[in-house]
Design a protein around this motif. Structure first.
Motif, PDB file in Angstrom:
ATOM      1  N   VAL A  94       2.857   2.868   8.074  1.00  0.00           N
ATOM      2  CA  VAL A  94       4.120   2.893   8.852  1.00  0.00           C
ATOM      3  C   VAL A  94       4.331   1.290   9.491  1.00  0.00           C
ATOM      4  O   VAL A  94       5.886   1.268   9.938  1.00  0.00           O
ATOM      5  N   ALA A  95       3.876   1.239  10.615  1.00  0.00           N
ATOM      6  CA  ALA A  95       3.817   0.151  11.281  1.00  0.00           C
ATOM      7  C   ALA A  95       4.096  -1.568  10.281  1.00  0.00           C
ATOM      8  O   ALA A  95       4.872  -1.935  11.042  1.00  0.00           O
ATOM      9  N   LEU A  96       3.086  -1.107   9.342  1.00  0.00           N
ATOM     10  CA  LEU A  96       3.463  -2.357   8.692  1.00  0.00           C
ATOM     11  C   LEU A  96       4.351  -2.505   8.615  1.00  0.00           C
ATOM     12  O   LEU A  96       5.067  -3.862   8.054  1.00  0.00           O
ATOM     13  N   VAL A  97       5.143  -1.453   7.680  1.00  0.00           N
ATOM     14  CA  VAL A  97       6.520  -1.469   6.760  1.00  0.00           C
ATOM     15  C   VAL A  97       7.627  -1.889   8.277  1.00  0.00           C
ATOM     16  O   VAL A  97       8.327  -2.600   7.057  1.00  0.00           O
ATOM     17  N   ILE A  98       7.287  -1.256   9.120  1.00  0.00           N
ATOM     18  CA  ILE A  98       8.690  -2.096  10.058  1.00  0.00           C
ATOM     19  C   ILE A  98       8.273  -3.013  10.171  1.00  0.00           C
ATOM     20  O   ILE A  98       9.811  -3.731  11.348  1.00  0.00           O
ATOM     21  N   ALA A  99       6.979  -4.213  10.065  1.00  0.00           N
ATOM     22  CA  ALA A  99       6.875  -4.502  10.605  1.00  0.00           C
ATOM     23  C   ALA A  99       7.315  -6.169   9.914  1.00  0.00           C
ATOM     24  O   ALA A  99       7.173  -7.294  10.220  1.00  0.00           O
ATOM     25  N   ARG A 100       7.091  -5.814   8.104  1.00  0.00           N
ATOM     26  CA  ARG A 100       7.842  -6.570   7.191  1.00  0.00           C
ATOM     27  C   ARG A 100       8.996  -6.644   6.910  1.00  0.00           C
ATOM     28  O   ARG A 100       9.602  -5.085   6.192  1.00  0.00           O
ATOM     29  N   ASP A 101      10.039  -7.565   6.977  1.00  0.00           N
ATOM     30  CA  ASP A 101      10.910  -6.717   6.623  1.00  0.00           C
ATOM     31  C   ASP A 101      11.753  -7.599   4.801  1.00  0.00           C
ATOM     32  O   ASP A 101      11.800  -6.640   4.262  1.00  0.00           O
ATOM     33  N   GLU A 102      10.335  -8.249   3.409  1.00  0.00           N
ATOM     34  CA  GLU A 102      10.407  -8.708   2.869  1.00  0.00           C
ATOM     35  C   GLU A 102      10.120  -7.407   2.124  1.00  0.00           C
ATOM     36  O   GLU A 102      10.278  -6.612   0.968  1.00  0.00           O
ATOM     37  N   LEU A 103       8.850  -7.192   2.607  1.00  0.00           N
ATOM     38  CA  LEU A 103       8.267  -4.998   2.482  1.00  0.00           C
ATOM     39  C   LEU A 103       9.196  -4.256   2.112  1.00  0.00           C
ATOM     40  O   LEU A 103       9.608  -3.301   1.125  1.00  0.00           O
ATOM     41  N   ARG A 104      10.328  -4.069   3.328  1.00  0.00           N
ATOM     42  CA  ARG A 104      11.381  -2.911   3.270  1.00  0.00           C
ATOM     43  C   ARG A 104      11.859  -3.545   1.801  1.00  0.00           C
ATOM     44  O   ARG A 104      12.552  -1.888   1.507  1.00  0.00           O
ATOM     45  N   THR A 105      12.625  -4.576   2.369  1.00  0.00           N
ATOM     46  CA  THR A 105      14.329  -4.316   1.083  1.00  0.00           C
ATOM     47  C   THR A 105      13.027  -4.892  -0.323  1.00  0.00           C
ATOM     48  O   THR A 105      13.658  -3.746  -1.328  1.00  0.00           O
ATOM     49  N   ARG A 106      11.669  -4.498  -0.620  1.00  0.00           N
ATOM     50  CA  ARG A 106      11.431  -4.636  -2.146  1.00  0.00           C
ATOM     51  C   ARG A 106      11.110  -3.266  -1.840  1.00  0.00           C
ATOM     52  O   ARG A 106      11.691  -2.095  -3.640  1.00  0.00           O
ATOM     53  N   LEU A 107      10.975  -1.918  -0.947  1.00  0.00           N
ATOM     54  CA  LEU A 107      10.285  -1.007  -1.428  1.00  0.00           C
ATOM     55  C   LEU A 107      11.966  -0.388  -1.301  1.00  0.00           C
ATOM     56  O   LEU A 107      12.099   0.531  -2.225  1.00  0.00           O
ATOM     57  N   ARG A 108      13.053  -0.713  -0.760  1.00  0.00           N
ATOM     58  CA  ARG A 108      14.360  -0.306  -1.574  1.00  0.00           C
ATOM     59  C   ARG A 108      15.128  -0.542  -2.371  1.00  0.00           C
ATOM     60  O   ARG A 108      15.337   0.411  -2.883  1.00  0.00           O
ATOM     61  N   ARG A 109      14.547  -1.556  -3.046  1.00  0.00           N
ATOM     62  CA  ARG A 109      14.920  -1.758  -4.559  1.00  0.00           C
ATOM     63  C   ARG A 109      13.819  -0.270  -5.961  1.00  0.00           C
ATOM     64  O   ARG A 109      14.802  -0.565  -6.636  1.00  0.00           O
ATOM     65  N   ALA A 110      12.993  -0.623  -5.320  1.00  0.00           N
ATOM     66  CA  ALA A 110      12.344   0.514  -5.984  1.00  0.00           C
ATOM     67  C   ALA A 110      12.527   2.557  -5.974  1.00  0.00           C
ATOM     68  O   ALA A 110      11.496   3.194  -6.310  1.00  0.00           O
ATOM     69  N   GLY A 111      13.702   2.350  -4.946  1.00  0.00           N
ATOM     70  CA  GLY A 111      13.780   3.551  -4.398  1.00  0.00           C
ATOM     71  C   GLY A 111      13.618   4.089  -3.426  1.00  0.00           C
ATOM     72  O   GLY A 111      13.762   5.972  -4.101  1.00  0.00           O
TER      73      GLY A 111
END
Length: 201
Positions: free
Chosen positions: A110-127
């Motif tokens: 969860v902390a990793l997801v908060i720290a990385r903008d590009e990761l959050r973007t890709r996860l949102r694309r994955a639904g």
């Protein structure tokens, strides 16, 4: 047929994706999000640097798959928690589910997801949920509370869509404040009982 890759030690690597995921989790627990690099992951896994890029387009792609793997586990936990509706106690079921949800690797991811903008973007694309993992955890709790409401074990007017994020937020704070060791089960149970005080029967 499962692919088998040769690693520098000469040991066959029969499940490279899972070995890399496991290595990433160990690095996360040891060094936090700042220390999680592709080099650190492959070194921890004991494989050549090229192995990661052979299976994933880039490092953010690898991290997205790591998070999605964890989300799938939340999905399995959701099924188990819904199956527990009507048995045991509501507070006990939720205490157990939240303890599993916020185990150390999950808190670190969860902390990793908060720290990385590009990761959050890709996860949102994955639904995924708007806040990956936390969102899926909230949906898990809301679904369980709705099932218990249908069974009459919590009040018919209970607002499960408010109670669920309240429980998730309170539990997350409790687990992140206790670095190195999880909170005592009774401390978490008190939080759950307090949040549900007005609706349980």
């Amino acid at each position: 047929m499962r692919e088998v890759l040769a690693v520098p030690t000469g040991v066959a690597l029969s499940d490279p994706r899972q070995q890399l995921f496991d290595a990433a989790e160990r690095v996360l627990l040891r060094t936090g999000a700042a220390g999680l690099t592709s080099r650190a992951v492959t070194a921890e896994a004991g494989v050549a640097k090229g192995v990661l890029h052979r299976h994933f387009a880039d490092f953010d792609g690898f991290l997205a798959e790591l998070v999605l793997d964890r989300i799938a586990r939340v999905g399995a936990q959701t099924t188990a928690l819904r199956g527990a509706a009507g048995t045991g106690s509501v507070a006990g079921n939720l205490t157990g589910a939240l303890t599993l949800l916020f185990e150390p690797v999950m808190v670190a991811i969860v902390a990793l997801v908060i720290a990385r903008d590009e990761l959050r973007t890709r996860l949102r694309r994955a639904g995924t949920a708007r806040f990956p993992l936390v969102g899926e955890g909230t949906a898990m709790v809301a679904g369980y509370l709705a099932a218990e409401r249908d069974l009459g074990r919590i009040a018919p007017d209970a607002d499960v869509d408010t109670l669920a994020p309240t429980l998730i937020g309170a539990a997350h704070l409790l687990f992140t404040e206790r670095k190195g060791s999880p909170p005592e089960p009774e401390a978490l149970r008190r939080v759950v009982t307090t949040v549900l005080a007005g609706v349980t029967r």
